[in-house]
Structures are given as C-alpha cells and as structure tokens.
Design an enzyme around this catalytic site. Structure first.
Site, PDB file in Angstrom:
ATOM      1  CG  HIS A 169      -2.013  -0.790   1.228  1.00  0.00           C
ATOM      2  ND1 HIS A 169      -2.989  -0.981   2.292  1.00  0.00           N
ATOM      3  CD2 HIS A 169      -2.285  -1.973   0.444  1.00  0.00           C
ATOM      4  CE1 HIS A 169      -3.852  -1.938   2.011  1.00  0.00           C
ATOM      5  NE2 HIS A 169      -3.361  -2.753   0.752  1.00  0.00           N
ATOM      6  CE1 TYR A 209      -3.902   3.403  10.163  1.00  0.00           C
ATOM      7  CE2 TYR A 209      -4.424   3.310  12.500  1.00  0.00           C
ATOM      8  CZ  TYR A 209      -3.796   2.970  11.281  1.00  0.00           C
ATOM      9  OH  TYR A 209      -2.852   2.140  11.324  1.00  0.00           O
ATOM     10  N   PRO A 239      -2.704  -0.845  19.489  1.00  0.00           N
ATOM     11  CG  PRO A 239      -4.530  -2.221  18.933  1.00  0.00           C
ATOM     12  CD  PRO A 239      -3.621  -1.581  20.127  1.00  0.00           C
ATOM     13  CE  LYS A 259       5.281   2.841  13.991  1.00  0.00           C
ATOM     14  NZ  LYS A 259       5.983   2.671  12.585  1.00  0.00           N
ATOM     15  CE1 TYR A 287       0.042   3.920  10.643  1.00  0.00           C
ATOM     16  CE2 TYR A 287       1.273   2.726   8.789  1.00  0.00           C
ATOM     17  CZ  TYR A 287       0.116   2.757   9.840  1.00  0.00           C
ATOM     18  OH  TYR A 287      -0.967   1.916   9.870  1.00  0.00           O
TER      19      TYR A 287
HETATM   20  P1  RFL Z   1       4.257 -12.520  21.150  1.00  0.00           P
HETATM   21  O1  RFL Z   1       3.768 -12.733  19.811  1.00  0.00           O
HETATM   22  O2  RFL Z   1       3.340 -12.505  22.255  1.00  0.00           O
HETATM   23  O3  RFL Z   1       4.778 -14.048  21.526  1.00  0.00           O
HETATM   24  C1  RFL Z   1       5.349 -14.559  22.711  1.00  0.00           C
HETATM   25  C2  RFL Z   1       5.485 -15.936  22.580  1.00  0.00           C
HETATM   26  O4  RFL Z   1       5.991 -16.536  23.835  1.00  0.00           O
HETATM   27  C3  RFL Z   1       5.080 -17.682  24.376  1.00  0.00           C
HETATM   28  N1  RFL Z   1       5.161 -17.665  25.808  1.00  0.00           N
HETATM   29  C4  RFL Z   1       6.068 -18.780  26.109  1.00  0.00           C
HETATM   30  N2  RFL Z   1       6.684 -19.512  25.758  1.00  0.00           N
HETATM   31  C5  RFL Z   1       7.569 -20.523  26.582  1.00  0.00           C
HETATM   32  N3  RFL Z   1       7.499 -20.446  27.799  1.00  0.00           N
HETATM   33  C6  RFL Z   1       6.598 -19.366  28.554  1.00  0.00           C
HETATM   34  N4  RFL Z   1       6.589 -19.155  29.934  1.00  0.00           N
HETATM   35  C7  RFL Z   1       5.790 -18.613  27.673  1.00  0.00           C
HETATM   36  N5  RFL Z   1       5.146 -17.537  28.031  1.00  0.00           N
HETATM   37  C8  RFL Z   1       4.809 -17.186  26.844  1.00  0.00           C
HETATM   38  C9  RFL Z   1       3.663 -17.258  24.004  1.00  0.00           C
HETATM   39  O5  RFL Z   1       2.844 -18.225  23.771  1.00  0.00           O
HETATM   40  C10 RFL Z   1       3.986 -16.454  22.562  1.00  0.00           C
HETATM   41  O6  RFL Z   1       3.848 -17.494  21.506  1.00  0.00           O
HETATM   42  O7  RFL Z   1       5.310 -11.547  21.227  1.00  0.00           O
HETATM   43  P2  RFL Z   1       6.204 -10.921  20.317  1.00  0.00           P
HETATM   44  O8  RFL Z   1       7.176 -12.219  19.580  1.00  0.00           O
HETATM   45  O9  RFL Z   1       7.225 -10.130  20.888  1.00  0.00           O
HETATM   46  O10 RFL Z   1       5.683 -10.168  19.077  1.00  0.00           O
HETATM   47  C11 RFL Z   1       4.978  -9.110  19.475  1.00  0.00           C
HETATM   48  C12 RFL Z   1       3.662  -9.264  18.501  1.00  0.00           C
HETATM   49  O11 RFL Z   1       2.788 -10.361  18.830  1.00  0.00           O
HETATM   50  C13 RFL Z   1       2.775  -7.907  18.876  1.00  0.00           C
HETATM   51  O12 RFL Z   1       3.339  -6.848  19.166  1.00  0.00           O
HETATM   52  C14 RFL Z   1       1.629  -7.449  17.796  1.00  0.00           C
HETATM   53  O13 RFL Z   1       0.754  -8.612  17.345  1.00  0.00           O
HETATM   54  C15 RFL Z   1       1.038  -6.147  18.070  1.00  0.00           C
HETATM   55  N6  RFL Z   1       0.100  -5.767  17.103  1.00  0.00           N
HETATM   56  C16 RFL Z   1       0.417  -5.179  15.702  1.00  0.00           C
HETATM   57  N7  RFL Z   1       1.464  -5.052  15.671  1.00  0.00           N
HETATM   58  C17 RFL Z   1       2.273  -4.441  14.556  1.00  0.00           C
HETATM   59  O14 RFL Z   1       3.251  -4.039  14.247  1.00  0.00           O
HETATM   60  N8  RFL Z   1       1.175  -4.033  13.462  1.00  0.00           N
HETATM   61  C18 RFL Z   1      -0.184  -4.130  13.755  1.00  0.00           C
HETATM   62  O15 RFL Z   1      -0.686  -4.123  12.702  1.00  0.00           O
HETATM   63  C19 RFL Z   1      -0.644  -4.715  14.724  1.00  0.00           C
HETATM   64  N9  RFL Z   1      -1.887  -5.107  15.122  1.00  0.00           N
HETATM   65  C20 RFL Z   1      -1.282  -6.268  17.231  1.00  0.00           C
HETATM   66  C21 RFL Z   1      -2.150  -5.681  16.312  1.00  0.00           C
HETATM   67  C22 RFL Z   1      -1.832  -6.716  18.427  1.00  0.00           C
HETATM   68  C23 RFL Z   1      -3.286  -7.057  18.560  1.00  0.00           C
HETATM   69  N10 RFL Z   1      -3.393  -7.811  19.538  1.00  0.00           N
HETATM   70  C24 RFL Z   1      -4.409  -8.856  19.882  1.00  0.00           C
HETATM   71  C25 RFL Z   1      -2.368  -7.531  21.112  1.00  0.00           C
HETATM   72  C26 RFL Z   1      -3.393  -6.098  16.413  1.00  0.00           C
HETATM   73  C27 RFL Z   1      -3.910  -6.509  17.435  1.00  0.00           C
HETATM   74  C28 RFL Z   1      -5.475  -6.828  17.786  1.00  0.00           C
HETATM   75  C1  PHB Z   2      -4.534  -4.957  11.046  1.00  0.00           C
HETATM   76  O1  PHB Z   2      -4.348  -5.110   9.650  1.00  0.00           O
HETATM   77  O2  PHB Z   2      -4.591  -5.743  11.830  1.00  0.00           O
HETATM   78  C2  PHB Z   2      -3.919  -3.622  11.497  1.00  0.00           C
HETATM   79  C3  PHB Z   2      -3.650  -2.393  10.831  1.00  0.00           C
HETATM   80  C4  PHB Z   2      -3.288  -1.255  11.277  1.00  0.00           C
HETATM   81  C5  PHB Z   2      -3.242  -1.135  12.688  1.00  0.00           C
HETATM   82  C6  PHB Z   2      -3.682  -2.270  13.578  1.00  0.00           C
HETATM   83  C7  PHB Z   2      -4.038  -3.484  12.853  1.00  0.00           C
HETATM   84  O3  PHB Z   2      -2.961  -0.050  13.386  1.00  0.00           O
END
Ligand code: RFL
Ligand code: PHB
Length: 414
Positions: A76, A207, A298, A302, A390
């Site tokens: 995009h 957004y 979110p 980031k 961004y």
């Molecule tokens: P994770 O993905 O939470 O992975 C951590 C892993 O550790 C495991 N774990 C253990 N394993 C062994 N022993 C233990 N005691 C343990 N305790 C935990 C867990 O099961 C898991 O598999 O962290 P990591 O790797 O640092 O990654 C971070 C990302 O997952 C997170 O920052 C993003 O998903 C945030 N986020 C977004 N980030 C973006 O850059 N762009 C986005 O568009 C975006 N959208 C989002 C998001 C997060 C969301 N939620 C649900 C929090 C949208 C949403 C809705």
């Molecule tokens: C997504 O595609 O899940 C998404 C996109 C932008 C955001 C957060 C989540 O700021």
C-alpha cells in the site's frame, strides 16, 4: 527424567521475536534452542498484527524470508484518515520519497519462519511447560523446561533471550531493582476486532474518528477483511453479536456514495489497550525483546515492527559477542532499542489519543482532536512527519559478516 544440554542462546517464546531471532542467529553461525508453551497450530493461527513497515519488509527480504511475503503481501502507498464526514488519503510513498507499508498477517510471518527453521532442522520446541530461567547474572544462565513428552530439560546457555510476550516469565524473573523503569499507560477503551469473509471495501486501510468511537478497516487478502471497533475497556463480547457489529461499522465509516460490504464473521475478539515500557531491556545475560519488554496500543501498528527491530539489533549484538568475543553492541543494545521504542510509543499514544473518544471526553478535547486531524491533512510537513514514523523509523541493518564498528552501525548510541 532430566537431561542436561548446552546451547549458545536459549530463546523463550516462538512468537515473531523469538522465531526471527533464532533464524538470524543461525545466519551468523550461532546455535539456539527456542521453546514455546503453545502448539505450532495455535502459534500459526493466532490473529494479531497485519501491517508491516517498509523497513520490516526490506529486512525480511534481506534474510531470506521474502518469497511468500512478496507474492501474497498487499503493498500500500499509505492510509486514509477519516473524520467529520471526510476521508483523506495520506500518500506515504510520496511523502517519504519511496517508503510504503505492506499488509501481510503476523500468522503468515510466523508460518514462514517456522517452516524455515524446520527445514534447517532446528524447529522450535512447542507445547513445553514449566519454563524457568535462572543464574541470569552469571556467564552461564540456565533455561529449564518440560517438553511435550514430559522430559525435563536443563539447558546451560551463554545468553537467554526473553521473547515470551507481555505475560511471559522472563521479565518477571528479573530480581527487584534489575529493572529501573516500568512506565505504563492504560486507555479507557478496547478494540473489538473481527476477521470476516467480506472483500475489503477500500483500497487502503482507513483510520476513522467518529463521535461513536474509533473504527479501523484493514484487510488480509482480496477476500478477507479485518476490521476493528472501539468499545468500552471492560466490554463483554457477548454484547456484540454480528448483527450489531456490521451496522455499527457502517455508521462509523459512512460517507455519501460509499458502502461497506459485510460477510460472515470468522473470528472475533476484544483487545485491551495499553502502553508499557520496561528498561533496561537487559539484566546480566538475559536480554528482553518484543512484547516482553514493551507494548503499544495497536493504533499505528507498531508492536510487530518493534519486535522485528529489537531482534535484528539483538542478533547482530549476540553474534558479535558469541562468535567474535566483542561485547560493544550487547552493551549498547538496550539504549539502541529504547530510542525506537519511545518514538513508536509516542506515535501510537498520539494516534490513539487523536482518534478515540474517551468516556468522559468534553468538547475541548474533541475540538483539539479535529484540529490536529485537519492540520495533518492540510500541512505537508505534518503529514510527512506521520509518514516517516509510520513507514519505519530508520532502516534495519543485519549483516553478520561485516565488522562495522558501533559508531557506524548504531550511530545514536556509539
Ligand atoms: P508474542 O507474539 O506475544 O509471542 C510471545 C510468545 O511467547 C510464548 N510464551 C512462552 N513460551 C515459553 N514459555 C513461557 N513461559 C511462555 N510465555 C509466553 C507465547 O505463547 C507466545 O507465542 O510476542 P512477540 O514475539 O514479541 O511479538 C509481538 C507481536 O505479537 C505484537 O507486538 C503485535 O501483534 C502487536 N500488534 C500489531 N503490531 C504491528 O506491528 N502491526 C499491527 O498491525 C498490529 N496489530 C497487534 C495488532 C496486536 C493485537 N493484539 C491482539 C494484541 C492488532 C492486535 C489486535
Ligand atoms: C491490522 O491489519 O490488523 C492492523 C492495521 C493497522 C493497525 C492495527 C492493525 O493500526
């Protein structure tokens, strides 16, 4: 029964941070053991992020993880900002002189790295239990866990990487005083997110600030939409049947001549919103990376991008330490990462505050939000500032073969 083992880097967690770290370390000839409490299927289907900075995309390509991303990712130019019945395109590619964003789900990145590690004969250990870390302030920290068959493993390491997310055990294993800063902000709202078999009704992510609350229209594929709605912080998901979600989304995104395509909801969840930073991101020979050290709301997308940036820096630093005996970058790791972490923490806090409606919001705050949004869509300087952060703060560098000194590799801390 207990087995005693040895590795160079013990990695707790097989989310994007732990998986990418193990892949990068292997490119630099450093061994690791990566353990994960959940099953492979769970890790590969947990719905989360989707938006990648161009800096993240370039890094993934450079380290051999770009094939499916290039084939299936949706590139995009920018985003739409919608408020007060107007929708404005922010062309980040044009504003930054070439940087862009790509929609490619976190689930797919996780699948790609698990496949690469499995092909290399170094698959993560899934479904472990009772993970513990000890002797963190010694030269031989220990990672212990029970594997899926009930065998206890005690692994002596050079270094342990805490990549176990916000609720993991590694940050909490740091003794009192080891973390000098725990900075936190919770927000009085949450996101209800849906994955839907509904083709996206937009070419770029929207957004949207609406008096009923924020809404975000994203996508996963040309057939699957990903949409979010601001809901109260303690909302009960049962209050949001599909028949309530779609009309509310349509109300918030409404524009004359535009309509929202609905479809079956495949998945639905509520995410609380919080900013959190723990520092330093190191205690002795335990290094924290990704959500284990910091989380952002979110808005601004980031979290995943920060996790990639952390482990890119950490892999370079650990390869230098373990392969070359050079501790300069590991000493600089926390400060180097925290600069980007705070830049992204600011962006996500600012976008969150500008686009959501707080429960006690008064007219003064609403007018400030609208003034800021109008400024963003009418001032090229303001738009360029948003576009710059961004699409990715600074390029990510991973080159285990060179011996650039810290001053050239990480100019801000050297
Ligand atoms: P994770 O993905 O939470 O992975 C951590 C892993 O550790 C495991 N774990 C253990 N394993 C062994 N022993 C233990 N005691 C343990 N305790 C935990 C867990 O099961 C898991 O598999 O962290 P990591 O790797 O640092 O990654 C971070 C990302 O997952 C997170 O920052 C993003 O998903 C945030 N986020 C977004 N980030 C973006 O850059 N762009 C986005 O568009 C975006 N959208 C989002 C998001 C997060 C969301 N939620 C649900 C929090 C949208 C949403 C809705
Ligand atoms: C997504 O595609 O899940 C998404 C996109 C932008 C955001 C957060 C989540 O700021």
């Amino acid at each position: 029964m207990t087995v005693h083992e040895r590795t160079q880097v013990g990695i707790v967690g097989a989310g994007p941070a732990g998986l990418l770290l193990s892949h990068l370390l292997s490119l630099g000839g450093v061994d690791s053991v990566c353990v994960e409490t959940r099953s492979r299927a769970y890790c590969e289907s947990r719905q989360r992020a989707g938006m990648l900075e161009s800096t993240t995309v370039e890094l993934l390509r450079a380290v051999g993880l770009g094939d499916r991303l290039d084939a299936e990712g949706l590139e995009h130019d920018g985003i739409y900002l919608q408020f007060d019945g107007e929708r404005h395109h922010m062309n980040f590619r044009e504003l930054t002189g070439g940087r862009w964003i790509t929609i490619y789900a976190q689930t797919e990145i996780v699948k790609d790295i698990i496949a690469a590690r499995t092909a290399a004969g170094a698959a993560p250990q899934f479904e472990v239990s009772n993970t513990a870390v000890s002797a963190l302030d010694t030269a031989r920290p220990v990672l212990s866990y029970t594997d899926a068959r009930g065998m206890r493993h005690v692994v002596t390491c050079d270094v342990i990487a805490g990549c176990d997310g916000f609720h993991g055990i590694t940050r909490r294993s740091i003794p009192g005083g080891g973390l000098t800063m725990l900075a936190e902000r919770s927000y009085p709202y949450a996101w209800l997110g849906i994955l839907a078999a509904a083709p996206p009704s937009t070419d770029e992510v929207i957004y949207c600030r609406h008096d009923n609350g924020f809404a975000l229209h994203s996508m996963r594929t040309p057939e699957i939409g990903r949409l979010y709605l601001q809901v109260p912080a303690d909302e009960d998901i049962s209050r949001w049947p599909d028949e309530r979600i779609w009309p509310e989304l349509a109300t918030r995104f409404a524009l004359p001549g535009w309509s929202l395509t609905s479809g079956p909801v495949l998945q639905k969840s509520i995410t609380p919103m919080r900013s959190f930073v723990a520092a330093p991101m190191r205690f002795g020979n335990l290094f924290l990376a990704g959500d284990a050290a910091h989380i952002v709301p979110p808005t601004g997308a980031k979290g995943l991008n920060l996790a990639v940036a952390d482990v890119t820096a950490l892999a370079t630093a650990l390869i230098r330490l373990i392969r070359d005996g050079d501790a300069e970058l590991t000493a600089a790791y926390s400060d180097h990462c925290l600069e980007r972490v705070w830049r992204s923490t600011h962006l996500s806090w600012w976008m969150t505050s500008m686009l959501h409606i707080a429960p006690d919001q008064d007219q003064f705050e609403s007018e400030l939000q609208l003034a800021q949004l109008r400024h963003l869509v009418s001032s090229r300087t303001a738009a360029a500032s948003l576009a710059e952060t961004y699409t990715g703060y600074r390029p990510l560098r991973f080159d285990p073969s060179t011996r650039l000194d810290a001053a050239r590799l990480w100019p801000s801390v050297a």
